[in-house]
Design an enzyme around this catalytic site. Sequence first.
Site, PDB file in Angstrom:
ATOM      1  CG  HIS A  13      59.845 -33.364  50.166  1.00 10.42           C
ATOM      2  ND1 HIS A  13      60.984 -34.359  50.548  1.00 10.42           N
ATOM      3  CD2 HIS A  13      59.962 -33.172  48.657  1.00 10.42           C
ATOM      4  CE1 HIS A  13      61.620 -34.648  49.638  1.00 10.42           C
ATOM      5  NE2 HIS A  13      61.315 -33.806  48.563  1.00 10.42           N
TER       6      HIS A  13
ATOM      7  CG  ASP B 288      62.645 -34.561  62.557  1.00 11.51           C
ATOM      8  OD1 ASP B 288      63.078 -35.267  61.939  1.00 11.51           O
ATOM      9  OD2 ASP B 288      62.600 -34.344  63.273  1.00 11.51           O
TER      10      ASP B 288
ATOM     11  CD  GLN C 219      65.809 -29.174  43.806  1.00 13.29           C
ATOM     12  OE1 GLN C 219      66.907 -28.088  44.225  1.00 13.29           O
ATOM     13  NE2 GLN C 219      65.438 -29.072  45.664  1.00 13.29           N
ATOM     14  N   GLY C 220      64.536 -33.754  41.877  1.00 12.57           N
ATOM     15  CA  GLY C 220      63.950 -34.937  41.393  1.00 12.57           C
ATOM     16  C   GLY C 220      64.961 -35.539  42.013  1.00 12.57           C
ATOM     17  CG  ASP C 221      68.942 -36.387  42.771  1.00  7.98           C
ATOM     18  OD1 ASP C 221      68.470 -37.326  41.898  1.00  7.98           O
ATOM     19  OD2 ASP C 221      69.921 -35.572  42.352  1.00  7.98           O
ATOM     20  CB  SER C 222      63.383 -35.509  46.625  1.00  7.06           C
ATOM     21  OG  SER C 222      63.602 -34.911  47.238  1.00  7.06           O
TER      22      SER C 222
HETATM   23  N1  ARG Z   1      64.128 -31.629  48.231  1.00  7.55           N
HETATM   24  C1  ARG Z   1      64.703 -32.404  47.034  1.00  7.55           C
HETATM   25  C2  ARG Z   1      63.469 -32.992  45.302  1.00  7.55           C
HETATM   26  O1  ARG Z   1      62.540 -32.480  45.935  1.00  7.55           O
HETATM   27  C3  ARG Z   1      65.655 -32.712  46.862  1.00  7.55           C
HETATM   28  C4  ARG Z   1      66.549 -32.139  47.367  1.00  7.55           C
HETATM   29  C5  ARG Z   1      68.567 -32.466  47.393  1.00  7.55           C
HETATM   30  N2  ARG Z   1      69.008 -31.407  47.882  1.00  7.55           N
HETATM   31  C6  ARG Z   1      69.910 -31.456  48.015  1.00  7.55           C
HETATM   32  N3  ARG Z   1      70.932 -30.438  48.307  1.00  7.55           N
HETATM   33  N4  ARG Z   1      70.817 -32.792  48.057  1.00  7.55           N
HETATM   34  O2  ARG Z   1      63.777 -33.357  44.653  1.00  7.55           O
END
Ligand code: ARG
Length: 273
Positions: A77, A124, A215-218
């Site tokens: 993503h 997924d 957000q940003g850790d993804s």
């Molecule tokens: N989707 C998020 C990103 O793009 C990371 C989300 C992680 N969230 C969590 N609650 N662990 O950075």
Amino acid sequence: MSRTLVAFLLLGVSCSLADPLYRNEEEPALPQLDGRIVGGQDTNITFYPHQISMRYNGNHRCGGAIYEKNKVISAAHCVNTLSGPGNLTIVAGSSNIWFPNTPQQVLAVREFIIHPKYRTLNNDYDAAILILDGEFEYNDAVQPITLAKERPEHNTTVTVTGWGTTSEGGTISDVLQEVEVNVVENSECKSAYSIMLTSRMLCAGVTGGGKDACQGDSGGPLIYKNELLGIVSWGTGCAREKYPGVYCSVPDVREWLLETIDSYADVGKIDFL
Ligand code: ARG
């Protein structure tokens, strides 16, 4: 209404990379512990030398992990909305994303490969491989990581790191953060995420909330015993009680990762023929 919309309305799932860092349409977060990542602490890149910052037009976008000198593993993503690898760079070797404390290394991305079964509906198979233009030079602050083979049992303590926001809707951290969370087995995690959760996902959180990726850790690494166990993927809000963070489970996409990496073994070398 589209299924995607319905699912997002039902579960308030927050992940879309279309709006990763600067927008938050969720209800306000519960009071958080003074925290980074959420609820974590400053760390040094030399403890997590596989950690990279993926930048888009120079802005931090996602985390990731070095697998080989010219290959990074991250989340599907993080790249699936991009038309190509242009404007993406991978930065390794520094704890601080604005003021490098150690000599950082920056490489462009030649190509990214998204897991063919990646599904935007629920993230997924949220895994991707980035093939870099050039190779990292390994040192104390830049090292590869190996892939975990097995999912640890319920309640095992694992570590997640990144420069993501330090609270729901907050701002990203300048210094790399680390936080320990516990594996929540899928049967239990289903109570939070129901049918959104698949066997390729792994949940981790702490009782009462307060510690999580955000957000940003993804795309960044969830670590167990110095191996890559998970890829930061999604969650409802961040660090909320009863809503663990959800990771792409590396043991469950390991075969695809290895096969694919194998088939790209010569990419980059051809230039020298
Ligand atoms: N989707 C998020 C990103 O793009 C990371 C989300 C992680 N969230 C969590 N609650 N662990 O950075």
